[in-house]
Design an enzyme around this catalytic site. Structure first.
Site, PDB file in Angstrom:
ATOM      1  N   SER A 240      10.036  11.941 -32.103  1.00  0.00           N
ATOM      2  CA  SER A 240       9.292  11.982 -33.368  1.00  0.00           C
ATOM      3  C   SER A 240      10.035  12.817 -34.407  1.00  0.00           C
ATOM      4  CB  SER A 240       7.872  12.517 -33.100  1.00  0.00           C
ATOM      5  OG  SER A 240       7.027  12.278 -34.191  1.00  0.00           O
ATOM      6  N   ASP A 373       5.197   5.998 -31.558  1.00  0.00           N
ATOM      7  CA  ASP A 373       5.756   7.340 -31.430  1.00  0.00           C
ATOM      8  C   ASP A 373       6.176   7.644 -29.992  1.00  0.00           C
ATOM      9  OD1 ASP A 373       5.760  10.345 -31.166  1.00  0.00           O
ATOM     10  OD2 ASP A 373       5.267  10.182 -33.287  1.00  0.00           O
TER      11      ASP A 373
END
Length: 527
Positions: A240, A373
């Site tokens: 991320s 993610d």
């Protein structure tokens, strides 16, 4: 009078902007009364007005700006962030004098020099200390202001803090951290006596805007070692926000630049309500990495960025790499009853898409095609990165390239800060039988949902214990740095004051871990 339409009409009729009035030029008047429409009209017609100086102070319009919006407008039109007035004061000096924290933050995140000397040799930090404005003091120190720089009278900001500041203890803590880091350079030597014997791995956790904590830790490591991060590691992995930073490191972005970039970017990306529009984030990534830059365009250090493939159930972890994935020869984890599209090869993958895929946090941003993610499966990517390196070396041996295999010798894992632990009232979810129990069920469901998400994305606790244990078992040096935060900072926090306090906690932590960081630098600079 703030009548922007009239200003536009006059400018279209060739009204001049370079005629002096009571407050200076018309642009200075627009700044004095904070009339954005008038200032925009003047700057659009005559961009050079962003550099004009008033007759009394020889100050630019940026010195006159009264809010963050006006400061940003001038900077976007090319105003010099470090312009000097008659008394050699920069706009940052003036914002500190006037207690304009928001304006000061805009200047600092656009390259203002926190150590510029003004009247009597005072830096902005000297002025902030005199006023005992703790938020400004923290912001200036976090952005590199020197606590030990004397003015013309031999006074340092630290001396002023000892006399008058309510936060003296913390200021001493952080200033000692900075001076210790800089002084430690003299005790660390870089040895270039041949090729590295062991590989060194850097792992960066996910955490949204808390990626600023990662940046601050990386700055401390860089200053201690005296070398850029990308020269210190052979492998860089990230999830991320950590994935975005991993790619930025590999592509040569400086840490100070990235710190300013994160502060500027948050207001563009976290705008409106969740889920946020994806376009601002994508434009930001394209601008920083280039629209056509491929993963394999930069080959050293090797980088792996985590993401989650959500076009299948169970979902699978995917690594975006700048090298060919190792052929493990193992059977697939799950038996497939469907046909899935093949994954693009590294030489065809775009860097900005890899960064966007790793940061596609559910409820914050929409998926990037089939990717979500990486934090859903690997918010702390350390063990996955170590497994990947093992597979890579195994593949080399199988191909008869054992001479290229290098044992992993050092693992550095950086976290985005640990929130304080708080008591939970109830996580009980049941079928209610009366109105009071309805509320208890709702509260319990909310707390349980939050707990499940936090457990899935937890990057401290068990994840760190497992990584530390595995490294010890295979005789690999392991370092974990993640500061304890005083408050729980949200992934999409936009308040400059909250983020400055978060970095302040980080600087105190850096001081507390100074010996560990110096030991780490010694190992990083070894052969």
């Amino acid at each position: 009078m703030g009548k922007s339409e009239s200003v536009l009409a006059l400018l279209r009729c060739h009204a001049l902007c370079d005629i002096m009035g009571k407050d200076g030029y018309p642009i200075h008047t627009a700044m004095k009364y904070s009339t954005k429409g008038c200032a925009e009209a003047i700057l659009d017609f005559t961009a050079t007005q962003a550099h004009s100086e008033d007759p009394r102070y020889r100050a630019t319009p940026l010195h006159w700006a009264k809010n963050a919006e006006m400061s940003l407008l001038l900077l976007q039109h090319g105003s010099n962030v470090n312009a000097l007035s008659r008394t050699s004061e920069t706009p940052l000096h003036i914002m500190v004098k006037k207690d304009r924290f928001d304006c000061a933050m805009v200047l600092l995140t656009h390259g203002a020099d926190p150590n510029a000397k003004g009247e009597h040799g005072n830096t902005p930090l000297h002025l902030a200390m005199k006023k005992d404005h703790l938020e400004l003091i923290k912001a200036l120190i976090v952005f590199g202001a020197n606590v030990e720089q004397p003015n013309d009278f031999g006074e340092t900001p630290g001396l002023m803090a000892a006399r008058s500041s309510k936060g003296f203890q913390d200021i001493v803590y952080v200033s000692t951290a900075l001076s210790t880091i800089i002084a430690s350079r003299d005790t660390v030597d870089f040895r270039e006596d041949g090729l590295r014997v062991h590989d060194k791995l850097l792992c960066l956790d996910g955490g949204g805007i808390r990626g600023l904590v990662l940046i601050q830790l990386l700055i401390a490591i860089e200053k201690t070692a005296g070398r850029p991060i990308r020269e210190l590691f052979d492998w860089v992995s990230g999830t991320s926000t950590g994935g975005i930073l991993a790619l930025a490191i590999v592509h040569g972005k400086s840490m100070e630049y990235l710190r300013c970039l994160y502060f500027r970017m948050k207001n563009e990306v976290f705008r409106g309500s969740r889920p946020y529009e994806s376009a601002p984030l994508e434009e930001f990534l394209k601008k920083e990495f280039g629209e056509q830059t491929k993963m394999t365009d930069v080959m050293h250090p090797k980088v792996m960025v985590t993401s989650t493939m959500s076009d299948r159930h169970p979902a699978e972890l995917h690594l975006f790499r700048n090298y060919d994935p190792p052929d493990t020869g193992r059977e697939p984890t799950f038996k497939s009853v469907s046909t899935f599209r093949p994954v693009t090869r590294p030489e065809e993958q775009l860097v900005w898409r890899a960064a966007r895929s790793s940061g596609a946090a559910p409820s914050y941003f929409r998926p990037m095609g089939r990717f979500l993610d990486g934090g859903l499966l690997s918010n702390n990517p350390t063990l996955d990165a170590m497994a990947e390196i093992h597979d890579y070396n195994t593949c080399l041996k199988r191909q008869g390239k054992s001479e290229q295999v290098k044992k992993l010798g050092l693992v550095v894992s950086l976290g985005t800060g640990k929130p304080p632990q708080v008591q939970v009232s109830s996580v009980d979810v049941f079928r209610p039988s009366n109105p009071w129990e309805v509320m208890k069920t709702v509260v319990g469901a909310r707390e349980l949902g939050k707990m499940v998400v936090d457990c899935c994305t937890d990057s401290d606790g068990p994840a760190v214990n497992r990584a530390r244990a595995w490294c010890k078992m295979i005789d690999v040096n392991y370092f974990r740095l993640s500061p304890q935060l005083q408050t729980d900072v949200m992934l999409d926090e936009v308040s400059d004051a909250v983020l400055v306090n978060m970095l302040w906690d980080t600087q105190i932590y850096i001081y507390q871990q100074r010996e560990e960081i110096q030991k780490l630098a010694q190992l990083l600079l070894g052969p």
